[in-house]
Each structure stands twice: as C-alpha cells, then as structure tokens.
Design a protein around this motif. Structure first.
Motif, PDB file in Angstrom:
ATOM      1  N   LYS A 173       0.838  -1.197   0.000  1.00 17.56           N
ATOM      2  CA  LYS A 173       0.000   0.000   0.000  1.00 17.56           C
ATOM      3  C   LYS A 173       0.877   1.253   0.000  1.00 17.56           C
ATOM      4  O   LYS A 173       2.088   1.190  -0.180  1.00 17.56           O
ATOM      5  N   SER A 174       0.243   2.376   0.262  1.00 12.85           N
ATOM      6  CA  SER A 174       0.965   3.647   0.271  1.00 12.85           C
ATOM      7  C   SER A 174       1.949   3.693   1.437  1.00 12.85           C
ATOM      8  O   SER A 174       1.854   2.921   2.396  1.00 12.85           O
ATOM      9  N   GLU A 175       2.891   4.618   1.371  1.00  8.45           N
ATOM     10  CA  GLU A 175       3.881   4.775   2.435  1.00  8.45           C
ATOM     11  C   GLU A 175       3.200   5.042   3.771  1.00  8.45           C
ATOM     12  O   GLU A 175       3.576   4.467   4.803  1.00  8.45           O
ATOM     13  N   ARG A 176       2.183   5.873   3.766  1.00  7.82           N
ATOM     14  CA  ARG A 176       1.473   6.204   5.000  1.00  7.82           C
ATOM     15  C   ARG A 176       0.791   4.977   5.589  1.00  7.82           C
ATOM     16  O   ARG A 176       0.828   4.748   6.801  1.00  7.82           O
ATOM     17  N   SER A 177       0.168   4.176   4.721  1.00 11.18           N
ATOM     18  CA  SER A 177      -0.532   2.987   5.197  1.00 11.18           C
ATOM     19  C   SER A 177       0.448   1.962   5.758  1.00 11.18           C
ATOM     20  O   SER A 177       0.207   1.375   6.821  1.00 11.18           O
ATOM     21  N   GLU A 178       1.568   1.729   5.076  1.00  4.36           N
ATOM     22  CA  GLU A 178       2.545   0.757   5.553  1.00  4.36           C
ATOM     23  C   GLU A 178       3.167   1.203   6.876  1.00  4.36           C
ATOM     24  O   GLU A 178       3.418   0.378   7.763  1.00  4.36           O
ATOM     25  N   PHE A 179       3.402   2.498   7.019  1.00  5.61           N
ATOM     26  CA  PHE A 179       3.944   2.985   8.288  1.00  5.61           C
ATOM     27  C   PHE A 179       2.946   2.783   9.422  1.00  5.61           C
ATOM     28  O   PHE A 179       3.317   2.423  10.544  1.00  5.61           O
ATOM     29  N   ALA A 180       1.657   3.005   9.137  1.00  7.23           N
ATOM     30  CA  ALA A 180       0.636   2.804  10.166  1.00  7.23           C
ATOM     31  C   ALA A 180       0.629   1.361  10.640  1.00  7.23           C
ATOM     32  O   ALA A 180       0.483   1.084  11.832  1.00  7.23           O
ATOM     33  N   GLU A 184       1.500   0.056  14.447  1.00 11.98           N
ATOM     34  CA  GLU A 184       0.583  -0.822  15.180  1.00 11.98           C
ATOM     35  C   GLU A 184       1.293  -2.087  15.651  1.00 11.98           C
ATOM     36  O   GLU A 184       1.058  -2.563  16.767  1.00 11.98           O
ATOM     37  N   ALA A 185       2.179  -2.630  14.818  1.00 12.31           N
ATOM     38  CA  ALA A 185       2.936  -3.818  15.221  1.00 12.31           C
ATOM     39  C   ALA A 185       3.803  -3.517  16.441  1.00 12.31           C
ATOM     40  O   ALA A 185       3.918  -4.342  17.354  1.00 12.31           O
TER      41      ALA A 185
END
Length: 628
Positions: A173-180, A184-185
């Motif tokens: 996904k987008s950079e923002r989504s992957e960072f989120a 969370e992890a």
C-alpha cells in the motif's frame, strides 16, 4: 479428439526460489518484518530498542537493541533456514517460552530484501563484559564477515523490500498505510513489555517514544488516558490460569474493533475463542453495532497451548478450550456486572483461590471484593472511588403483585419504620457523612434526569435508562428461575391482531405464560391481554403484546427462548421502564437509586449508554472558578 496434456516433470526448486516462497509465510509487508525483528530483540533480553523506518519500512527497517548479541561464528548460521537458538528438541517446541522460535525470520527476510546483521556479543550479563569488537555480515550470497563499530547488542538492517520480486512489491500500500501498520505492530509488542524502552522514527522524525514504565503507564501511553479513565482493572486466577489487564466500560465502546488487545503468555493473538468469550461478556452491555475495548493478558501453562499453528504466530490452539473460554468469560462478565454498591476501585483485584479448572469449567473465579467493614470504598463507573460504602439494607419489592404501579412501588423501599416516607437522608447518616454511592435525590430535571447528592458531589441519573436496566436484570433472573410473576388486569386490554398472531397466541400459550403474559382470543382478528409481567404492569399492555407477537412471528418460539431471549427481554424492559417527563416524588427517586446500587451492570443501560455520571465538588469548583 482432444490431446492428452503432458504432465510437467517434477523437479527440485532452486534454493533461492525456495527461500523466496517460504518468505511469503512470514513476510507479507514491512510490518511483518518489523514484528519478527522486534521479537528477536526481546528474546535476546534487550532493555532498549530503537527502530528507524524509511518510506513506510519499504526502503529501510533498522532495529537496534542492547541485548545479548550473537557470537561471531554464529552470524552466518543466523541467516540460515531452520537455524535457531530457542528450541533444540520436541519438548522445547511443546513448551515454547519465547516470542520467536521458527528459525526462519532472518533467512526469509534475506530472501526478499538486502539484509545486514551487525552484532557484539555480551560475554557475561552480570558485569556486562562484551566481545572484543562487533562483526557485520551482509545477507548477499558469498558475503564475508568484517569488523564493525557497535557498543553492544545487535543491529539488523533491512533495505529495499521485494527488490528481487517486483510482482509482490506491487501489492504494498501507500507509504502512509505501511507505516501505520508498522506503528501498530510496535504498539502490540510494547503493550506486553512495559519494562523495555522503545523509540520509533520514520523518515528521520521520532513518532513514538516509550520510556520504561509499569503496565498501567504503558497502557495509558499507547491507548490513552481516556481509555484508563473509562476502564476497570481485572485480576483473576483459577488454578493454572490467570488473566489481568483492563476492560473498558461500555461508554468507551468503538465503531470498529481497533482497541482490542489480547495476549497469551505475552504474545499478541487474534484468537476466535477468546474473542467470542469477550464478546459474550459484553453482550448485555453493548449495542450490536458497537465493539468493546480491552487490553488483557492471559497466562497459561505453555504445554497446554500450541502457538505453532500459524506462520506469524497470531493464532493459538488450547488443549482445554472450553475451560479457557469459560474462565475468561466469567472473569470479565463478573468485573463488568459488579453492582455499584460493591464495585471495586481501580486498584482492587478480581481474584480467586478456586481449584484448577477442569474440562467442564468448574472452579471458575468468583468475585471477592474488598470488605466494606475494612474501610474499602466503592468505585464509580469511571474508576473513581466514592466515599465510605454503606450498602442499602432496605426491602425492595418493585413490581410484585398487588402494587399500584412499577414506579409507585419504589416508595415501599424508602419507608421509615413508622411507615412514613423518607424523603431525605436519615439525620444520623447525614451527620456521619455515611451516604450511599449514588447519594440521596434532590430534584428531577425536566422529567428526564434525577439530581442526587453523595459524599463526592452531584450525581446525575438518566431515570429511564437506569430503570430499563433494573427491569431487564429482574426479568432475566425471573425467567431463569421460572418465576416471572403475572399481574392480572382488572380490565383486559383488547386490540386488533392478524389472524396469524391470534393463532400464535393460542399455539404458544404456555411459552407466553412463562414470560408472564396471559393472552386470549376474542374473535378471528382480536386478542385480549388479561395479564402482563408484574414488573411491567405500568406499560401499555397492547403495545407489549404486539411487540412480543411480532418477535414470535419473525424468529419463532425456539429462537426467541434461546438465542434471542435477551433481546426480547431487553425490548420488554424498554416498554416497561418509566418514561421521560414522568414526574417522580423524592421517595420514588431515592428508591430507584437504591435499586441501581444493588443491580448488576446498573451503570449502563441495555444499549450501552451510561445511566449516570458524577460531578465532584472539585469539578464544580473548577467550573465556577472558586478558590482562584
């Protein structure tokens, strides 16, 4: 004639392709890489872990820790498939006590990204002595060891995820989504390890900094102080099972299941059995479209749980699943069901010295709250304590046959020994400051709210919501004990009905009597209500009967008395609860407050709305700027 297809010859796959396929079990996005690296750092005994990400973790994930490190001669072995220091036999596998153990994480990551491993081994954890210097090893084939600068511990650096499998990179996904997902992890792991400090930086900017702390502070730092303020602390034990953590009250429910953290022996899991137990524990408190919030830690003998049933170890299998389900269900339900007059403070515990659980769930933990005589305090729904607890000792006979109305029957509970109504608190109680948790009524606001004074300040009660919960709990108890009393009507209420409803009333007359109703046909399309549940005698008899018959027609008698029983009783309680704009006397209001204090789950109605709130003197002083 169709040609017979030729079956391709079976062949061994190249080692590189095997590694890339196997990586799919463990590495599906940057967050899964981060999870594996963090688990390795924790297993190494780290007390401080630093994470650096670039472009959502796709370009770079660097995890630095101060753990025990890896010996020089074992660095190459650490990047080999099926190599691990955490298990050596089948017995070790059956009693896994570490977060990581598969022995494939580093090898899998190296198969789909550029991996560099730097480590300096601690020789003696007592005096913190380390090897002469650190060593670095690249993940590329043929890479050789080289000296490196590192104080202690390990640094694992992953660059360019899926650089050699571009087809898989397209699914990120987008950079923002992957960072989120990465953040969370980290939060999931950090919640279970408050003794470890974590720092997360993304594109050179620190986004999360968690200092070493205790469990409560770590929960507040990640889930927020508002979660703590709206939660009750849970401590329960039965034999080898123990559960602890925080359960948010229904007022803090969410539109999504994004605040649910459940751990088994320190490992975050998404277990269907535990999720079902928790959902059932909240069943009577939440509207169907809302989700509870909780952070719970289950401790169990590692030999009785299999954590190797999922590549990412997010699912588990219990040897005695029923016992675990019942233990968690009863522990959480008991915490949430505590009557106001005996609710524990935020620091109180839900404990038990019960014998170990058997397959049938015997020996379940029971609530043992602090004794009132020992000077304990009762707690409000937001975890704040009331003043000294004085359990109400009066007789509560709401809705029994012979009373003139549900809310009028409240008067019986507030009569003095001479028969007069006690409209104000007893003089002795006022002098000693001994007030019940919800205090004594002062007035009614717009026929909707009761204003009451307790030792902490002002209490505001939603009288309809509170009465609805009281009636609901009484109806449940009566039906369970086959004692739902029927109040005969002096004048039967006759109403028009569909032919199918008239037939249903005749066919299921016995079931209706169990629910406290007496219906009789008056014609092909007419029914007469000759009796209603005594608890609901103030409700509209015809409206109650129509609602019941509608449920019966839609769901059938079997479903109505089993799976949908509580929904039916909740609907009946809503019909029978005192309505807004209904003026109550002070005695009736006081009787309602006393019933709330003795009713389970009375701080929320059947739909999850709060039934009361507390405004302390400090709150009022702050609002009116007193003392400034």
């Amino acid at each position: 004639m169709l040609a017979t297809p030729v079956t391709p010859a079976i062949r061994l796959l190249p080692d590189l392709l095997v590694s890339q396929i196997a990586a799919g079990e463990v590495v599906d996005r940057p967050a899964s890489v981060l999870k594996e690296l963090l688990e390795n750092a924790l297993d190494a005994g780290s007390s401080t872990i630093q994470i650096q990400l670039e472009e959502g973790g796709v370009k770079l994930i660097r995890v630095s820790d101060d753990g025990s490190g890896i010996a020089r001669d074992e660095l190459a072995l650490a990047l080999t498939r099926h190599a691990t220091s955490k298990i050596s036999s089948l017995d070790d596998l059956e009693r896994v006590g570490t977060l990581g153990f598969r022995g494939e994480a580093l090898a899998s990551v190296a198969g789909v990204a550029r991996l560099t491993l730097t480590s300096r081994q601690r020789l003696d954890r007592g005096d913190r002595a380390t090897a002469a210097h650190a060593w670095r090893l690249g993940g590329e084939p043929g890479a050789s060891l080289e000296p490196a600068a590192l104080l202690a511990g390990s640094v694992v650096e992953m660059r360019d995820l899926y650089y050699n499998t571009p087809a898989r990179r397209k699914f990120l996904k987008s950079e923002r989504s992957e960072f989120a997902h990465c953040a969370e992890a980290l939060k999931r792991i950090a919640l279970a390890h408050p003794e470890v400090a974590f720092t997360l930086a993304h594109n050179g900017r620190v986004s999360l900094n968690l200092a070493r702390s205790d469990a409560r502070k770590r929960v507040g730092a990640i889930l927020g102080d508002d979660f703590l303020a709206e939660s009750r602390q849970l401590e329960a034990q039965a034999g080898p099972l123990r559960v602890s953590g925080y359960c948010a009250l229904p007022a803090y429910s969410r539109a999504r299941a994004d605040a649910q953290y459940c751990y088994v022996n320190g490992r975050f899991v998404r277990d269907k059995l535990l999720a079902h137990a928790l959902r059932e524990a909240y069943h009577d408190l939440l509207h169907g479209s809302r989700y509870p919030a909780y952070c719970l830690f289950l401790e169990i003998d590692p030999a009785t749980v299999d954590v190797n049933v999922h590549p990412q170890k997010t699912e588990v299998r219990f040897r005695d699943s029923r016992a675990v389900h019942q233990f968690v269900f009863h522990a959480v339900q008991g915490l949430l069901a505590t009557p106001l007059a005996t609710a524990p403070t935020a620091s109180s515990s839900f404990t038990s010295s019960s014998p170990p659980l058997s397959a049938g769930g015997e020996g379940l933990a029971q609530a043992r709250w602090p004794d009132a005589a020992a000077g304990s305090t009762a707690a409000s729904a937001d975890g704040r304590s009331f003043g000294s607890r004085v359990p109400y000792q009066g007789s509560l006979r709401v809705g029994e046959p012979g009373t003139t109305g549900t809310y009028l029957a409240f008067v019986d509970a507030t009569r003095s020994p001479d028969g007069s109504l006690a409209a104000s608190p007893p003089a002795s109680a006022a002098a000693d400051g001994e007030l019940p948790p919800l205090g004594y009524a002062l007035a009614q606001l717009h026929g909707v709210y009761i204003l009451s004074q307790n030792s902490r300040g002002l209490v505001v009660v939603d009288m309809h919501a509170a009465h609805e919960r009281i009636l609901y709990e009484k109806l449940k108890g009566g039906l369970d004990e086959q004692q739902v009393a029927t109040q005969a009507l002096l004048i039967p209420a006759v109403f028009s009905a569909e032919t199918i409803d008239v037939a249903a009333a005749e066919e299921h007359a016995e079931t209706l009597r169990r629910l406290g109703f007496d219906l009789a046909p008056m014609g092909p399309r007419q029914l007469a209500v000759r009796g209603v549940p005594a608890l609901l005698q103030a409700a509209d008899p015809a409206a109650l009967a129509r609602s019941l018959l509608s449920e019966l027609r839609e769901h059938g008698v079997s479903q109505l008395m089993t799976a949908r029983r509580n929904e039916l009783l909740a609907s009946m309680a809503c019909h029978g609860a005192v309505r807004a704009r209904r003026l109550l006397s002070v005695a009736e209001m006081n009787a309602l407050l006393r019933q709330m204090e003795e009713t389970e789950r009375a701080d929320h109605c059947n739909h999850g709305r709060p039934t009361w709130t507390q405004l302390t003197m400090a709150d009022l002083d702050r609002h009116f700027l007193r003392g400034r």
